[in-house]
Design an enzyme around this catalytic site. Structure first.
Site, PDB file in Angstrom:
ATOM      1  CB  SER A 312      -0.951  -0.051   1.198  1.00  0.00           C
ATOM      2  OG  SER A 312      -1.976   0.890   1.080  1.00  0.00           O
ATOM      3  CG  ASP A 323       7.261   4.857 -11.993  1.00  0.00           C
ATOM      4  OD1 ASP A 323       7.798   3.737 -12.138  1.00  0.00           O
ATOM      5  OD2 ASP A 323       6.031   5.048 -12.109  1.00  0.00           O
ATOM      6  CE  LYS A 337      -5.086  -2.026   1.034  1.00  0.00           C
ATOM      7  NZ  LYS A 337      -5.141  -0.673   0.431  1.00  0.00           N
TER       8      LYS A 337
END
Length: 470
Positions: A312, A323, A337
Site C-alpha cells: 500500500s 519511476d 495492494k
C-alpha cells in the site's frame, strides 16, 4: 531460519496493528446514489422476517442488520469492512501511532485469527509471536465462530492485564500457549541510524499521521555530522498507512510539484493526482515540515529495500522513487495492494471502510495484485531463501488487475538519475523449504547480519566508485 512460514497481509484487523491506505470522507451526495433494488430488498426482508420468527433463539434486530452490513462489505474485497464503534475508534486512534492491546496485526483464515505481523518491541513481539501463527483460542474462548472484530475485542484490554493465546504454528507438533501482558502500544514509525563509512539508514514501519514530519527530523539528524555518501530507505514489512503520509515521505526525496501517485475510481472524488505539494501531504493548518528538510536529502544516492510485506503506502513511495529514477529498489516483489479505502462515518459512531479507487505510479503502472518488482532481486539471505508470503493476488475477492481502468495520464521524469540505469540480475526463486541452519534475522536496527541491507550498502558503495571513475 526455520521452515519458511507463510505470512500475508490479509484484510487487516487492528489489535495494536498497522493501517492500510486510507482517506477519510463524508458520505457521497444523494445524486450519486443509485436507485434501490426493490425485489432484492423484498427478499432481504423475507429472510430477516424468517430469522426473527423461526430461528432457534431470539436475535436482536440491530445484531442482524450489523451482520448483514458486515457480510455485504466483506464479500466485496479483502479491504472493505464494517467498523463498529470500537473498531472505528481504534482506527482513528491508530492514525496517531498509539494503540491499546498486545501489538499484532491480524487477519482471518479458515475461521482462525492469523498473525500477519507482530509490531516491533511490543508484548507480542517480545513473547515470540510470529507471522503466520494461527490463534485458535483466546484465554478460554475458541476463535472458531467469532468474527475478526469479535476476536480483536477479546484481545483488547486494560494495560497490565494478562492474556493467554493458544497458537498453531507450522513446524510445531503441538499447539503453543503464550501468556503475555497487555499494554498501551506506542509505535515509533520511523527509526534511523548513521552507519560506518558515512552511510545513512532510515526505516519506516508504518505510515501514520506524523510519519512525514518524523522522516524529515531523522534526515536532519543523519545529515547533522556532514553529507551522507548514500542512504538506505527500508520499507520491508511495512503494511502501509495513510495516503497523505506516503506523499509526505516521497516529498522528502523528490523535487516540488513532482507527481507521486494518482488514483482513479467511479466518482469524481476518487480521481486525483497527488504531487509534492503541501496541499497533498498536509492535513489541516499544520506547518509544512518539508521546509526544514536538509537540501542534500533530495540528492543523496538512495536504495529502497522492499519485500512481500511492503504494501500500500510503502508501494506508493517505492513506485514513485523508482519511476522517477530517484532510487534503486532492491529486495523481492512487494505485496500488491493497489487500492484506496475511504472511511465513511455512519450514525452511532460507526463507519464503513470502502474501497473507492485504484492507485497508479507516476508512469501509470497499476500495482493491484502485481506489486512493485525490484530493480535488483535480492532474497532474504545468501542461500537464496525468502519468507513465503500470501500476497494480494492470493486473497479471496481481491480486485482483478485485468479490470484496471485505463491508467491516468503518464508523467515521465526529466530528473537525471543519481545512479546507473537499473539492472535486473537473476535472483533465485523462493524455495518451499528453507535451510534449517539459517539464523533468524536480528532485531538490532541495521544489523550487520541483515543480508539484504548488506547488499544495499554494497550497491551504494559501487555507485560511489562509478561516480569517482566518471
Amino acid at each position: 531460519m526455520g521452515k519458511l512460514k507463510q505470512a500475508g497481509l490479509l484484510c487487516a484487523g487492528l489489535v495494536g496493528g498497522v493501517l492500510i491506505s486510507l482517506q477519510f470522507s463524508a458520505i457521497a451526495d444523494k445524486e450519486t446514489r443509485a436507485g434501490l433494488p426493490v425485489e432484492e430488498l423484498r427478499t432481504f426482508a423475507e429472510v430477516f422476517n424468517a430469522i426473527k420468527q423461526g430461528y432457534v433463539e431470539p436475535v436482536d434486530d440491530k445484531k442482524l442488520i450489523t451482520h448483514a452490513i458486515s457480510g455485504m462489505l466483506s464479500n466485496l474485497d479483502p479491504h472493505s469492512s464494517y467498523l463498529d464503534a470500537d473498531a472505528f475508534k481504534d482506527l482513528q486512534v491508530g492514525t496517531q501511532g498509539e494503540f491499546g492491546g498486545i501489538g499484532i496485526e491480524v487477519g482471518m483464515e479458515d475461521g482462525l485469527v492469523k498473525v500477519v505481523s507482530p509490531i516491533e518491541d511490543t508484548p507480542a513481539d517480545r513473547a515470540g509471536v510470529k507471522p503466520g501463527d494461527l490463534i485458535f483460542k483466546i484465554d478460554d474462548t475458541l476463535v472458531k465462530g467469532l468474527t475478526l472484530n469479535e476476536a480483536v475485542k477479546r484481545m483488547r484490554g486494560k494495560p497490565k492485564s494478562p492474556i493467554r493465546l493458544s497458537i498453531i504454528r507450522k513446524g510445531e507438533a503441538k499447539p503453543l500457549e503464550i501468556t503475555l501482558m497487555r499494554e498501551v502500544i506506542k509505535v515509533q514509525s520511523v527509526k534511523s541510524k548513521l552507519l560506518e563509512g558515512g552511510y545513512g539508514y532510515l526505516r519506516i514501519t508504518s505510515f501514520q499521521e506524523n510519519t512525514g514530519a518524523a522522516v524529515v527530523k531523522h534526515l536532519n539528524d543523519l545529515f547533522k555530522p556532514g553529507p551522507l555518501r548514500g542512504l538506505v530507505l527500508d520499507l520491508r514489512n511495512d503494511p502501509g498507512g495513510l495516503l497523505n503520509s506516503a506523499v509526505g515521505v516521497a516529498a522528502a526525496f523528490l523535487p516540488p510539484d513532482t507527481l507521486v501517485t494518482s488514483t482513479d475510481g467511479r466518482t469524481a472524488d476518487a480521481k486525483h493526482r497527488f504531487s509534492v505539494s503541501p496541499a497533498d501531504y498536509l492535513r489541516g493548518s499544520r506547518d509544512d515540515y518539508i521546509k526544514t528538510l536538509p537540501p542534500e536529502a533530495r540528492k543523496v544516492p538512495m536504495v529502497v529495500l522492499v519485500n512481500g510485506g511492503s504494501a500500500s503506502a510503502s508501494e506508493i513511495v517505492a513506485g514513485a522513487l523508482q519511476d522517477h529514477k530517484r532510487a534503486l529498489v532492491l529486495g523481492t516483489t512487494t505485496f500488491g495492494k493497489g487500492s484506496v479505502q475511504t472511511v465513511l462515518p455512519l450514525p452511532g459512531n460507526t463507519a464503513i471502510k470502502l474501497t473507492t479507487a485504484r492507485y497508479f505510479t507516476p508512469s501509470g503502472r497499476s500495482i493491484q495484485a502485481k506489486g512493485i518488482a525490484p530493480d535488483i532481486v535480492v532474497e532474504d539471505n545468501a542461500n537464496g531463501n525468502s519468507t513465503q508470503r500470501l500476497r494480494e493476488a492470493n486473497l479471496e475477492h481481491h480486485l482483478d488487475a485485468s479490470k484496471d481502468p485505463a491508467a491516468p495520464a503518464k508523467e515521465t521524469s526529466t530528473k537525471p538519475s543519481t545512479s546507473k540505469a537499473p539492472v535486473k540480475p537473476k535472483g533465485s526463486t523462493p524455495k518451499e523449504d528453507a535451510d534449517e541452519s539459517v539464523e533468524l534475522p536480528s532485531r538490532e536496527l541495521a544489523s550487520p547480519k541483515d543480508y539484504q541491507l548488506t547488499q544495499a550498502l554494497n550497491l551504494l558503495k559501487g555507485m560511489q566508485i562509478m561516480q569517482t571513475i566518471r
